[in-house]
Structures are given as structure tokens and as C-alpha cells.
Design a protein around this motif. Structure first.
Motif, PDB file in Angstrom:
ATOM      1  N   LYS A 190      41.613  44.664  50.594  1.00  0.00           N
ATOM      2  CA  LYS A 190      41.790  46.064  50.183  1.00  0.00           C
ATOM      3  C   LYS A 190      43.058  46.247  49.376  1.00  0.00           C
ATOM      4  O   LYS A 190      43.084  46.965  48.377  1.00  0.00           O
ATOM      5  CB  LYS A 190      41.828  46.975  51.422  1.00  0.00           C
ATOM      6  N   LEU A 191      44.109  45.560  49.819  1.00  0.00           N
ATOM      7  CA  LEU A 191      45.403  45.644  49.130  1.00  0.00           C
ATOM      8  C   LEU A 191      45.265  45.175  47.675  1.00  0.00           C
ATOM      9  O   LEU A 191      45.745  45.813  46.740  1.00  0.00           O
ATOM     10  CB  LEU A 191      46.431  44.782  49.867  1.00  0.00           C
ATOM     11  N   ILE A 192      44.604  44.046  47.523  1.00  0.00           N
ATOM     12  CA  ILE A 192      44.418  43.489  46.175  1.00  0.00           C
ATOM     13  C   ILE A 192      43.665  44.479  45.286  1.00  0.00           C
ATOM     14  O   ILE A 192      44.073  44.816  44.171  1.00  0.00           O
ATOM     15  CB  ILE A 192      43.625  42.167  46.246  1.00  0.00           C
ATOM     16  N   LEU A 193      42.541  44.962  45.802  1.00  0.00           N
ATOM     17  CA  LEU A 193      41.721  45.863  44.982  1.00  0.00           C
ATOM     18  C   LEU A 193      42.451  47.163  44.656  1.00  0.00           C
ATOM     19  O   LEU A 193      42.365  47.689  43.541  1.00  0.00           O
ATOM     20  CB  LEU A 193      40.395  46.155  45.704  1.00  0.00           C
ATOM     21  N   GLU A 194      43.180  47.651  45.652  1.00  0.00           N
ATOM     22  CA  GLU A 194      43.931  48.877  45.462  1.00  0.00           C
ATOM     23  C   GLU A 194      45.004  48.713  44.392  1.00  0.00           C
ATOM     24  O   GLU A 194      45.176  49.553  43.508  1.00  0.00           O
ATOM     25  CB  GLU A 194      44.586  49.229  46.810  1.00  0.00           C
ATOM     26  N   ALA A 195      45.691  47.607  44.460  1.00  0.00           N
ATOM     27  CA  ALA A 195      46.776  47.349  43.510  1.00  0.00           C
ATOM     28  C   ALA A 195      46.228  47.175  42.094  1.00  0.00           C
ATOM     29  O   ALA A 195      46.771  47.716  41.120  1.00  0.00           O
ATOM     30  CB  ALA A 195      47.553  46.111  43.939  1.00  0.00           C
ATOM     31  N   PHE A 196      45.155  46.430  41.986  1.00  0.00           N
ATOM     32  CA  PHE A 196      44.571  46.214  40.658  1.00  0.00           C
ATOM     33  C   PHE A 196      44.043  47.513  40.073  1.00  0.00           C
ATOM     34  O   PHE A 196      44.162  47.772  38.884  1.00  0.00           O
ATOM     35  CB  PHE A 196      43.442  45.169  40.736  1.00  0.00           C
ATOM     36  N   THR A 197      43.447  48.314  40.937  1.00  0.00           N
ATOM     37  CA  THR A 197      42.924  49.599  40.465  1.00  0.00           C
ATOM     38  C   THR A 197      44.060  50.489  39.974  1.00  0.00           C
ATOM     39  O   THR A 197      43.964  51.128  38.925  1.00  0.00           O
ATOM     40  CB  THR A 197      42.131  50.291  41.591  1.00  0.00           C
ATOM     41  N   LEU A 198      45.127  50.518  40.744  1.00  0.00           N
ATOM     42  CA  LEU A 198      46.284  51.324  40.377  1.00  0.00           C
ATOM     43  C   LEU A 198      46.860  50.872  39.024  1.00  0.00           C
ATOM     44  O   LEU A 198      47.106  51.690  38.134  1.00  0.00           O
ATOM     45  CB  LEU A 198      47.344  51.210  41.472  1.00  0.00           C
ATOM     46  N   LEU A 199      47.035  49.580  38.896  1.00  0.00           N
ATOM     47  CA  LEU A 199      47.607  49.051  37.649  1.00  0.00           C
ATOM     48  C   LEU A 199      46.678  49.339  36.480  1.00  0.00           C
ATOM     49  O   LEU A 199      47.128  49.705  35.382  1.00  0.00           O
ATOM     50  CB  LEU A 199      47.874  47.544  37.780  1.00  0.00           C
ATOM     51  N   LYS A 200      45.393  49.184  36.707  1.00  0.00           N
ATOM     52  CA  LYS A 200      44.429  49.445  35.634  1.00  0.00           C
ATOM     53  C   LYS A 200      44.496  50.901  35.192  1.00  0.00           C
ATOM     54  O   LYS A 200      44.479  51.219  34.002  1.00  0.00           O
ATOM     55  CB  LYS A 200      43.018  49.080  36.127  1.00  0.00           C
ATOM     56  N   GLU A 201      44.604  51.785  36.147  1.00  0.00           N
ATOM     57  CA  GLU A 201      44.655  53.204  35.788  1.00  0.00           C
ATOM     58  C   GLU A 201      45.901  53.530  34.981  1.00  0.00           C
ATOM     59  O   GLU A 201      45.839  54.259  33.989  1.00  0.00           O
ATOM     60  CB  GLU A 201      44.572  54.069  37.050  1.00  0.00           C
ATOM     61  N   ARG A 202      47.013  52.970  35.427  1.00  0.00           N
ATOM     62  CA  ARG A 202      48.246  53.209  34.683  1.00  0.00           C
ATOM     63  C   ARG A 202      48.201  52.562  33.311  1.00  0.00           C
ATOM     64  O   ARG A 202      48.733  53.087  32.339  1.00  0.00           O
ATOM     65  CB  ARG A 202      49.448  52.675  35.459  1.00  0.00           C
ATOM     66  N   ALA A 203      47.567  51.395  33.247  1.00  0.00           N
ATOM     67  CA  ALA A 203      47.424  50.702  31.965  1.00  0.00           C
ATOM     68  C   ALA A 203      46.601  51.529  30.993  1.00  0.00           C
ATOM     69  O   ALA A 203      46.901  51.603  29.800  1.00  0.00           O
ATOM     70  CB  ALA A 203      46.788  49.331  32.173  1.00  0.00           C
ATOM     71  N   SER A 204      45.561  52.155  31.486  1.00  0.00           N
ATOM     72  CA  SER A 204      44.732  53.006  30.640  1.00  0.00           C
ATOM     73  C   SER A 204      45.544  54.148  30.047  1.00  0.00           C
ATOM     74  O   SER A 204      45.367  54.509  28.892  1.00  0.00           O
ATOM     75  CB  SER A 204      43.556  53.592  31.430  1.00  0.00           C
ATOM     76  N   ASP A 205      46.433  54.698  30.853  1.00  0.00           N
ATOM     77  CA  ASP A 205      47.273  55.794  30.375  1.00  0.00           C
ATOM     78  C   ASP A 205      48.139  55.329  29.204  1.00  0.00           C
ATOM     79  O   ASP A 205      48.274  56.027  28.210  1.00  0.00           O
ATOM     80  CB  ASP A 205      48.175  56.306  31.496  1.00  0.00           C
ATOM     81  N   VAL A 206      48.703  54.138  29.335  1.00  0.00           N
ATOM     82  CA  VAL A 206      49.546  53.601  28.267  1.00  0.00           C
ATOM     83  C   VAL A 206      48.714  53.267  27.044  1.00  0.00           C
ATOM     84  O   VAL A 206      49.086  53.546  25.918  1.00  0.00           O
ATOM     85  CB  VAL A 206      50.283  52.334  28.754  1.00  0.00           C
ATOM     86  N   HIS A 207      47.547  52.652  27.254  1.00  0.00           N
ATOM     87  CA  HIS A 207      46.689  52.207  26.159  1.00  0.00           C
ATOM     88  C   HIS A 207      46.177  53.384  25.358  1.00  0.00           C
ATOM     89  O   HIS A 207      46.052  53.315  24.142  1.00  0.00           O
ATOM     90  CB  HIS A 207      45.509  51.418  26.734  1.00  0.00           C
ATOM     91  N   ASN A 208      45.869  54.471  26.012  1.00  0.00           N
ATOM     92  CA  ASN A 208      45.291  55.621  25.336  1.00  0.00           C
ATOM     93  C   ASN A 208      46.326  56.564  24.757  1.00  0.00           C
ATOM     94  O   ASN A 208      45.987  57.565  24.165  1.00  0.00           O
ATOM     95  CB  ASN A 208      44.380  56.395  26.298  1.00  0.00           C
ATOM     96  N   SER A 209      47.594  56.233  24.954  1.00  0.00           N
ATOM     97  CA  SER A 209      48.640  57.114  24.451  1.00  0.00           C
ATOM     98  C   SER A 209      49.162  56.632  23.107  1.00  0.00           C
ATOM     99  O   SER A 209      48.731  55.610  22.586  1.00  0.00           O
ATOM    100  CB  SER A 209      49.797  57.200  25.436  1.00  0.00           C
TER     101      SER A 209
END
Lengths: 141, 141
Positions: free
Chosen positions: A122-141
Motif C-alpha cells: 500500500k505504501l508503494i502504491l500510495e507514494a507512486f500515486t502521489l508522485l504521479k499526481e504532483r508530476a502531472s501538475d508540473v507537466h501540465n503547467s
DNA sequence: AGATTATATCTTATATTACGATATATATGA
DNA sequence: TCATATATATCGTAATATAAGATATAATCT
């Protein structure tokens, strides 16, 4: 550069190196890059490929021709503009891309389900999901 | 294939696609693969490179010659066997490899230190460290 | 000493990559 | 409607990347 960032990148490259697929299919370097763009972007045509990999449109068209011949991609036409080709990955293209950019599923299965607890997974998936979401914010900006 | 594994890979490739460095230096595809092997393995010589990228020793030697010319690698000699070349990355080689395989540090900095809380950052590092450790177990087995 | 190993160099050949010139079809604007 | 712009395809040309067999030298092993 901050040591957390250096550490994260060290972990990133180590994880990929250790978990990547081995014995990959023969596909050109630009071919992989193109499959990746088609996978990750929307409404990808020749012009978008040319821009993404920094080549002329003729070169992009030639690359696509070869990927078509190998059945890695197929063409559809935009409903908004008939000149516009929209490229899509075939099943085979998806598989080839997967093997050149993803982590080996057998290895992941072993790690996530045989070596880790439910909590750890769960920790792994949670962390990857979090990073992906933040990455999307940077990528789309 | 289990949906957690598919999800993890989707997250993995998305993160890389979105956070990779853009405008990368020109270096050959095999060149990058070789720099990677030198970076991640111990006591890497021509034979090891040949085995790692599945080419003959002569081809491997030629590739290394070109990386030497570009100052991406340098040679040392094994103390155990004078025939044996031990390859090492130069500072420039490390930098080029970094830009072709790591996540953009400015983007990471923005995400980790401007968008995330301390708790979130810890979560990311913890998860990556855990995955890396488990990956090492698989890789070394 | 002879055989094996590790690497280097040379030669040859194919694949990949790139782009200018040209062409066709579609879309846009005057 | 016609001129212009846009999207893509094809062809010809050329440079670079990639690969391996043949050969050579030096170091190590039996």
C-alpha cells in the motif's frame, strides 16, 4: 543539489536498472521514443511526433512508415480535420513499448506479493500515486 | 496480470515521461546503455559490456573507444589481472547518463519542496527505498 | 612452452537517422 | 472562387550508428 533529490534519483535509476525487462525486442531508439509519445499524449499526428523528437516532418513520417510496416502503430483520421492523421498503438506496439519502458511484471509480482506485506505494498502504491499526481501538475503547467 | 502491478507500471512510465529531462545531449543509444552498465555494476570491462548489451567483444571495444574519445569514460587497469580494463565514468559521463536516465532535478525540487509536505516527502523516499531494497534482493538472486 | 584469455585495431557491411525537394489533399482566408 | 496555408507522403542523398570476422598483442594459466 539537495541530497533528498540526489537520493531519489539514485533510487529511481537503481530500481529501473534492476527491474527492467531483459532480452528486449529489436526496435530502433527513435521508434521507442515515438511509441512513448503516442502512448502518453493525446491526438498525436506526424507534426506532434516531429516536434516531440526534434526532427523534420519528413523524418517523422518516415519513422512512422516503418512503425506501420512492423504493425506497432496504426493510423486513424481526425474527425475535425481530414488531413490530420491520429496515430495509435497496436497491441503489439503496446507490448513492445511495455518491454522497453516498464518494470518486469514477474519481478514486480514477486516483490509486491511474495516479499512485501499488504501495508508495504500500500505504501508503494500510495507514494507512486502521489508522485504521479504532483508530476502531472508540473507537466501540465 | 494483477491490477496493482499494471497500475504501478502505469504510474512508473507516467512519472518518467513527465519528469524526464528534455533537450538531451546527443549520445548513441548503445552509448547510454553502456554508461548505465558501468554505473550500476562493479569492475566493468570490455567483456562485461559485450555480455550486458549482447554484442561481440570487438563491437564492445569499438563502442568504448568512442566513449573514450568523447571523454565520457576512462580506463583503469585491474590490479588482479593487467589485461583487464576497468571502465569508469568521467564527470561528463555521469552528467550525460544522469540527463538520459534520471528525473529532472528542478522538477523534483519543485515537487518535493514546494508542493509536498514533509510527511509526503518522507513517504516518497520511504517507498522508493523499500522498493529499491526489495529490487536488489531480486536482482542479486 | 603452448594454450587460453582480455582487449585493440582494421575491414566490411547493414541499419538507422536526418532533411531538402517535391507532391497531393484538405482547410482557411481574402 | 481562388490563393495561400497546412498536414502528410515519397524520393533521393548523405552521414552516423551498429555489428562482427580476421588479425594482432600482451597477460595469465596449465
Amino acid at each position: 543539489m539537495n541530497k533528498d533529490i540526489v537520493l531519489l534519483n539514485h533510487l529511481w535509476t537503481d530500481i529501473y536498472y534492476q527491474l527492467r525487462y531483459k532480452h528486449q525486442e529489436k526496435i530502433t531508439h527513435q521508434g521507442i521514443r515515438i511509441l512513448q509519445v503516442i502512448d502518453k499524449e493525446d491526438e498525436v499526428g506526424i507534426k506532434e511526433i516531429a516536434n516531440a523528437i526534434h526532427v523534420s516532418h519528413n523524418t517523422a513520417s518516415e519513422h512512422i512508415k516503418r512503425l506501420l510496416e512492423k504493425d506497432y502503430v496504426f493510423k486513424t483520421r481526425s474527425s475535425k480535420d481530414e488531413r490530420k492523421v491520429i496515430l495509435r498503438l497496436s497491441e503489439l506496439g503496446i507490448d513492445v513499448l511495455h518491454r522497453h519502458s516498464s518494470l518486469d511484471e514477474e519481478k514486480l509480482k514477486h516483490i509486491l506479493f511474495e516479499q512485501m506485506s499488504d501495508e508495504e505494498r500500500k505504501l508503494i502504491l500510495e507514494a507512486f500515486t502521489l508522485l504521479k499526481e504532483r508530476a502531472s501538475d508540473v507537466h501540465n503547467s
